[in-house]
Write a protein that holds these residues in place. Structure first.
Motif, PDB file in Angstrom:
ATOM      1  N   LEU A 148     -16.541 -56.667   5.560  1.00  0.00           N
ATOM      2  CA  LEU A 148     -16.029 -55.874   6.177  1.00  0.00           C
ATOM      3  C   LEU A 148     -16.574 -54.520   6.197  1.00  0.00           C
ATOM      4  CD1 LEU A 148     -12.264 -56.767   6.142  1.00  0.00           C
ATOM      5  CD2 LEU A 148     -13.996 -57.283   7.853  1.00  0.00           C
ATOM      6  N   VAL A 149     -16.687 -53.869   4.817  1.00  0.00           N
ATOM      7  CA  VAL A 149     -17.116 -52.378   4.743  1.00  0.00           C
ATOM      8  C   VAL A 149     -18.831 -52.406   4.581  1.00  0.00           C
ATOM      9  CG1 VAL A 149     -14.886 -51.806   3.679  1.00  0.00           C
ATOM     10  CG2 VAL A 149     -16.746 -52.630   2.252  1.00  0.00           C
ATOM     11  N   GLY A 150     -19.433 -53.266   4.289  1.00  0.00           N
ATOM     12  CA  GLY A 150     -20.828 -53.299   4.039  1.00  0.00           C
ATOM     13  C   GLY A 150     -21.151 -52.785   2.849  1.00  0.00           C
ATOM     14  N   ARG A 151     -22.280 -51.942   2.799  1.00  0.00           N
ATOM     15  CA  ARG A 151     -23.041 -51.638   1.456  1.00  0.00           C
ATOM     16  C   ARG A 151     -22.445 -50.422   0.800  1.00  0.00           C
ATOM     17  NH1 ARG A 151     -27.814 -52.928   4.646  1.00  0.00           N
ATOM     18  NH2 ARG A 151     -28.219 -55.005   4.288  1.00  0.00           N
ATOM     19  N   GLY A 152     -22.109 -49.477   1.515  1.00  0.00           N
ATOM     20  CA  GLY A 152     -21.362 -48.240   1.192  1.00  0.00           C
ATOM     21  C   GLY A 152     -22.772 -47.332   0.363  1.00  0.00           C
ATOM     22  N   ALA A 153     -22.660 -46.959  -0.851  1.00  0.00           N
ATOM     23  CA  ALA A 153     -23.937 -46.072  -1.226  1.00  0.00           C
ATOM     24  C   ALA A 153     -24.926 -46.935  -1.773  1.00  0.00           C
ATOM     25  CB  ALA A 153     -23.402 -45.267  -2.308  1.00  0.00           C
ATOM     26  N   CYS A 154     -24.886 -48.426  -1.477  1.00  0.00           N
ATOM     27  CA  CYS A 154     -25.894 -49.226  -1.878  1.00  0.00           C
ATOM     28  C   CYS A 154     -26.916 -49.400  -0.611  1.00  0.00           C
ATOM     29  CB  CYS A 154     -25.399 -50.614  -2.474  1.00  0.00           C
ATOM     30  SG  CYS A 154     -24.946 -50.145  -3.954  1.00  0.00           S
ATOM     31  N   LEU A 155     -26.887 -48.194   0.306  1.00  0.00           N
ATOM     32  CA  LEU A 155     -27.504 -48.279   1.717  1.00  0.00           C
ATOM     33  C   LEU A 155     -28.126 -46.910   1.450  1.00  0.00           C
ATOM     34  CD1 LEU A 155     -27.813 -49.969   4.238  1.00  0.00           C
ATOM     35  CD2 LEU A 155     -26.093 -48.374   5.264  1.00  0.00           C
ATOM     36  N   ILE A 156     -29.460 -46.839   1.943  1.00  0.00           N
ATOM     37  CA  ILE A 156     -30.009 -45.583   1.801  1.00  0.00           C
ATOM     38  C   ILE A 156     -29.428 -44.564   3.002  1.00  0.00           C
ATOM     39  CG2 ILE A 156     -32.286 -44.374   2.694  1.00  0.00           C
ATOM     40  CD1 ILE A 156     -33.749 -46.819   1.834  1.00  0.00           C
ATOM     41  N   ASN A 157     -29.005 -43.319   2.179  1.00  0.00           N
ATOM     42  CA  ASN A 157     -28.183 -42.336   3.073  1.00  0.00           C
ATOM     43  C   ASN A 157     -26.702 -42.631   3.149  1.00  0.00           C
ATOM     44  OD1 ASN A 157     -30.291 -40.322   3.140  1.00  0.00           O
ATOM     45  ND2 ASN A 157     -31.234 -41.399   4.796  1.00  0.00           N
ATOM     46  N   GLY A 158     -26.156 -43.954   2.615  1.00  0.00           N
ATOM     47  CA  GLY A 158     -24.752 -44.049   2.649  1.00  0.00           C
ATOM     48  C   GLY A 158     -24.238 -43.557   1.510  1.00  0.00           C
ATOM     49  N   ARG A 159     -23.014 -43.209   1.771  1.00  0.00           N
ATOM     50  CA  ARG A 159     -22.147 -42.686   0.696  1.00  0.00           C
ATOM     51  C   ARG A 159     -21.076 -43.583   0.304  1.00  0.00           C
ATOM     52  NH1 ARG A 159     -23.990 -37.355  -0.095  1.00  0.00           N
ATOM     53  NH2 ARG A 159     -24.573 -36.445   1.923  1.00  0.00           N
ATOM     54  N   LYS A 160     -20.549 -43.647  -1.016  1.00  0.00           N
ATOM     55  CA  LYS A 160     -19.305 -44.539  -1.439  1.00  0.00           C
ATOM     56  C   LYS A 160     -18.441 -44.706  -0.757  1.00  0.00           C
ATOM     57  CE  LYS A 160     -20.740 -44.880  -6.496  1.00  0.00           C
ATOM     58  NZ  LYS A 160     -20.290 -44.542  -7.756  1.00  0.00           N
ATOM     59  N   VAL A 161     -17.731 -45.772  -0.422  1.00  0.00           N
ATOM     60  CA  VAL A 161     -16.802 -45.978   0.624  1.00  0.00           C
ATOM     61  C   VAL A 161     -15.485 -46.427  -0.733  1.00  0.00           C
ATOM     62  CG1 VAL A 161     -17.800 -46.233   2.619  1.00  0.00           C
ATOM     63  CG2 VAL A 161     -17.185 -48.186   1.213  1.00  0.00           C
ATOM     64  N   ILE A 162     -14.266 -46.474  -0.197  1.00  0.00           N
ATOM     65  CA  ILE A 162     -13.439 -46.900  -0.896  1.00  0.00           C
ATOM     66  C   ILE A 162     -13.116 -48.506  -0.964  1.00  0.00           C
ATOM     67  CG2 ILE A 162     -10.572 -46.837  -1.642  1.00  0.00           C
ATOM     68  CD1 ILE A 162     -10.921 -43.787  -0.150  1.00  0.00           C
ATOM     69  N   ALA A 163     -13.181 -49.318  -1.745  1.00  0.00           N
ATOM     70  CA  ALA A 163     -13.342 -50.771  -1.587  1.00  0.00           C
ATOM     71  C   ALA A 163     -13.082 -51.355  -3.086  1.00  0.00           C
ATOM     72  CB  ALA A 163     -14.664 -51.295  -1.008  1.00  0.00           C
ATOM     73  N   ALA A 164     -12.092 -52.381  -2.674  1.00  0.00           N
ATOM     74  CA  ALA A 164     -11.826 -53.266  -3.914  1.00  0.00           C
ATOM     75  C   ALA A 164     -11.415 -54.455  -3.440  1.00  0.00           C
ATOM     76  CB  ALA A 164     -10.793 -52.594  -4.734  1.00  0.00           C
ATOM     77  N   SER A 165     -11.610 -55.687  -4.583  1.00  0.00           N
ATOM     78  CA  SER A 165     -11.085 -56.849  -4.024  1.00  0.00           C
ATOM     79  C   SER A 165     -10.214 -57.490  -5.307  1.00  0.00           C
ATOM     80  CB  SER A 165     -12.336 -58.070  -3.850  1.00  0.00           C
ATOM     81  OG  SER A 165     -13.414 -57.964  -4.716  1.00  0.00           O
ATOM     82  N   TYR A 166      -9.568 -58.408  -5.101  1.00  0.00           N
ATOM     83  CA  TYR A 166      -8.801 -59.071  -6.277  1.00  0.00           C
ATOM     84  C   TYR A 166      -9.673 -59.993  -7.213  1.00  0.00           C
ATOM     85  CZ  TYR A 166      -5.193 -62.133  -8.585  1.00  0.00           C
ATOM     86  OH  TYR A 166      -4.476 -62.590  -9.528  1.00  0.00           O
ATOM     87  N   ALA A 167      -9.680 -59.494  -8.495  1.00  0.00           N
ATOM     88  CA  ALA A 167     -10.245 -60.667  -9.257  1.00  0.00           C
ATOM     89  C   ALA A 167      -9.469 -61.662  -9.866  1.00  0.00           C
ATOM     90  CB  ALA A 167     -10.748 -59.474 -10.758  1.00  0.00           C
ATOM     91  N   ALA A 168      -9.809 -62.583  -9.463  1.00  0.00           N
ATOM     92  CA  ALA A 168      -9.128 -63.911 -10.026  1.00  0.00           C
ATOM     93  C   ALA A 168      -9.348 -64.554 -11.427  1.00  0.00           C
ATOM     94  CB  ALA A 168      -9.226 -65.051  -9.087  1.00  0.00           C
ATOM     95  N   VAL A 169      -8.888 -63.519 -12.246  1.00  0.00           N
ATOM     96  CA  VAL A 169      -9.186 -63.794 -13.886  1.00  0.00           C
ATOM     97  C   VAL A 169      -7.995 -63.535 -14.343  1.00  0.00           C
ATOM     98  CG1 VAL A 169     -11.592 -63.240 -13.906  1.00  0.00           C
ATOM     99  CG2 VAL A 169      -9.981 -61.418 -14.119  1.00  0.00           C
ATOM    100  N   GLU A 170      -7.778 -63.822 -15.721  1.00  0.00           N
ATOM    101  CA  GLU A 170      -6.503 -63.769 -16.291  1.00  0.00           C
ATOM    102  C   GLU A 170      -5.636 -62.077 -16.213  1.00  0.00           C
ATOM    103  OE1 GLU A 170      -4.669 -66.386 -17.351  1.00  0.00           O
ATOM    104  OE2 GLU A 170      -6.419 -67.379 -16.280  1.00  0.00           O
ATOM    105  N   SER A 171      -6.682 -61.273 -16.124  1.00  0.00           N
ATOM    106  CA  SER A 171      -5.987 -59.857 -15.880  1.00  0.00           C
ATOM    107  C   SER A 171      -5.141 -59.684 -14.793  1.00  0.00           C
ATOM    108  CB  SER A 171      -6.936 -58.759 -16.010  1.00  0.00           C
ATOM    109  OG  SER A 171      -7.978 -58.879 -14.855  1.00  0.00           O
ATOM    110  N   GLY A 172      -5.683 -60.589 -13.671  1.00  0.00           N
ATOM    111  CA  GLY A 172      -4.954 -60.157 -12.299  1.00  0.00           C
ATOM    112  C   GLY A 172      -5.060 -58.625 -11.920  1.00  0.00           C
ATOM    113  N   ALA A 173      -6.158 -58.081 -12.005  1.00  0.00           N
ATOM    114  CA  ALA A 173      -6.565 -56.756 -11.679  1.00  0.00           C
ATOM    115  C   ALA A 173      -7.521 -56.772 -10.267  1.00  0.00           C
ATOM    116  CB  ALA A 173      -7.052 -56.017 -12.791  1.00  0.00           C
ATOM    117  N   TRP A 174      -7.695 -55.564  -9.917  1.00  0.00           N
ATOM    118  CA  TRP A 174      -8.769 -55.122  -8.996  1.00  0.00           C
ATOM    119  C   TRP A 174      -9.954 -54.865  -9.511  1.00  0.00           C
ATOM    120  CZ3 TRP A 174      -7.049 -56.136  -3.905  1.00  0.00           C
ATOM    121  CH2 TRP A 174      -5.887 -56.448  -3.704  1.00  0.00           C
ATOM    122  N   GLU A 175     -11.058 -55.204  -8.683  1.00  0.00           N
ATOM    123  CA  GLU A 175     -12.415 -54.819  -9.096  1.00  0.00           C
ATOM    124  C   GLU A 175     -13.349 -54.334  -7.943  1.00  0.00           C
ATOM    125  OE1 GLU A 175     -14.239 -58.654 -10.323  1.00  0.00           O
ATOM    126  OE2 GLU A 175     -14.072 -59.588  -8.718  1.00  0.00           O
TER     127      GLU A 175
END
Length: 470
Positions: free
Chosen positions: A224-251
């Protein structure tokens, strides 16, 4: 459909179509129902737009598909769609306007069958209202195979076919390592071979637009959001996904994106521990099992609202983008099916969280300054009816080996994802054994499946497709 979903080096060598009603299973109880097919229960999706004064009210019965969402949002933004887009602007649903909304928001309800809007309308008052008040497209369809999360979200984000954006399966086979890997391996969005609308808007506004992406898995968020700052002339965008590990946190991938501080105190463990590790009689006491419950949908909703409240959404005249995957219907549908009490409860929770998110967006940007698109990446099959089959993956592999490689049993290199609708085969070994891909396809079609195609046949279909549509 296979031609639209084929990408060299990532797709397999033999592609198959199950009989309608059949689906593959790997005996994992959390995935007792598996999508991926070309049949209506997997390809019919909801698609609606809402947001006066920018959206017309009405029922629009013309053809619509996932590729149309990004061009339509581009029109609302007053910009051009990504250069590789193959979709069209859903202009029949757009009202004349000399201004732009302050926020455009896409909600992808993962695994949301179109008929859920009718089957469960009594527990979905918010979604029912939005459909009635906005522009609804009852004939929206997915037009490629396989119908999967990573593929659907990248198609929605880029406005183009999988054959162009390159995300063609959830789990691909790497011939160099001789191992499978998940899409966006190590949270790396470089697998995307086309720009998303979020990418182009990020560049066009030089990062001034607030762009937020959230998903129950990286295969949803990155598409959905694409590459953010990992694109030439792109800036970081706010993005996260659920990490299905025991911590149950976001990554997140810190090189490309930034994670909102609002997510840092949120942890799924508290949700399942407060519920005693159980939901509707099911064990949800791990980060992965927790996903197969309506509590996960509540957790996703809490996280989204926290981000929206914290970030500067709708604060200026530059239109902001919110791109959200809500994964609850998919995980619960996989485990319990579309006709289960569990899916009904999850959809009720989904509706409540949608109401909260929309209220927050309207509070931040203004009641008449938000345009929302609601759709799905794919559907979900139901319990096999009389005569249909829940096929076991290992049985299919054994059948191919029995016929073509009875002694070595290595000609099938990868068949590890029951939704991929394709085999990865050792073509050199197959030739040494005196067989061709066509022999395998003919065997599969005659013994197990409705249809099967070789890679050469799919490539030839892709050439014809390219001549019809850019």
């Amino acid at each position: 459909m296979f031609a639209r979903g084929y990408f060299p080096g990532r797709s397999g060598q033999v592609f198959y179509v199950l009989r309608q009603g059949d689906f593959l299973w790997d005996k994992n109880p959390l995935y007792a129902f598996m999508h991926g097919s070309p049949w209506p229960y997997d390809t019919r999706i909801p698609l609606l737009l809402h947001g006066a004064p920018f959206i017309r009210q009405g029922l629009f019965t013309g053809a619509a598909r996932q590729q149309d969402v990004a061009p339509t949002f581009a029109a609302l933004l007053g910009t051009t769609p990504p250069p590789t887009a193959t979709g069209r602007v859903l202009s029949e649903a757009l009202a004349p306007s000399t201004s732009r909304p302050r926020v455009v928001a896409l909600f992808v309800l993962d695994g949301m069958r179109a008929d859920y809007f009718d089957l469960y309308k009594d527990v979905m008052p918010t979604l029912t209202r939005l459909r009635a008040e906005g522009a609804s497209f009852p004939n929206a369809q997915v037009d490629y195979i396989p119908t999967l999360t990573s593929v659907g979200h990248a198609t929605l984000g880029t406005g183009t076919d999988p054959r162009i954006h390159g995300l063609v399966v959830n789990n691909l086979f790497n011939r160099v390592t001789n191992k499978s890997q998940e899409s966006y391996d190590r949270l790396n969005p470089q697998e995307l071979m086309a720009l998303t609308l979020a990418d182009t808007w990020n560049i066009a506004t030089d990062g001034r637009a607030v762009i937020i992406g959230q998903g129950g898995a990286i295969r949803a968020t990155a598409g959905l959001v694409g590459r953010g700052a990992c694109l030439i002339n792109g800036r970081k965008v706010i993005a996260a996904s659920y990490a299905a590990v025991e911590s149950g946190a976001w990554e997140t991938n810190g090189d490309c994106y930034t994670m909102s501080d609002a997510l840092k105190p949120l942890n799924a463990r508290r949700y399942w521990e407060n519920a005693g590790g159980s939901w509707m009689g099911h064990d949800i006491s791990t980060a992965s099992r927790f996903r197969n419950s309506s509590l996960f949908q509540r957790y996703e909703g809490d996280a989204l609202v926290a981000i929206l409240e914290r970030e500067a959404i709708g604060a200026d005249d530059i239109t902001d983008m919110v791109m959200v995957n809500l994964k609850g219907p998919d995980y619960v549908g996989h485990a319990y099916g579309p006709q289960s009490p569990e899916i009904k409860e999850t959809l009720a929770e989904l509706d409540r969280q949608m109401a909260r998110a929309l209220a927050t967006l309207q509070q931040k940007a203004g009641a008449n300054q938000v345009v929302v698109a609601i759709t799905a990446d794919h559907g979900m099959p139901g319990e096999p009816a009389a005569g249909a089959r829940r096929l076991i993956m290992a049985d299919i592999v054994n059948a191919v080996h029995d016929r073509f490689d009875a002694k070595g049993r290595t000609v099938v290199q990868y068949f590890g994802d029951p939704a991929n609708s394709q085999f990865h085969l050792d073509t050199a070994r197959l030739q040494t054994l005196g067989f061709s891909l066509k022999d395998v396809a003919t065997f599969l079609e005659g013994q197990l499946f409705t249809a099967a195609f070789t890679e050469d046949e799919v490539r030839a279909a892709q050439v014809r497709l390219a001549a019809q549509r850019p």
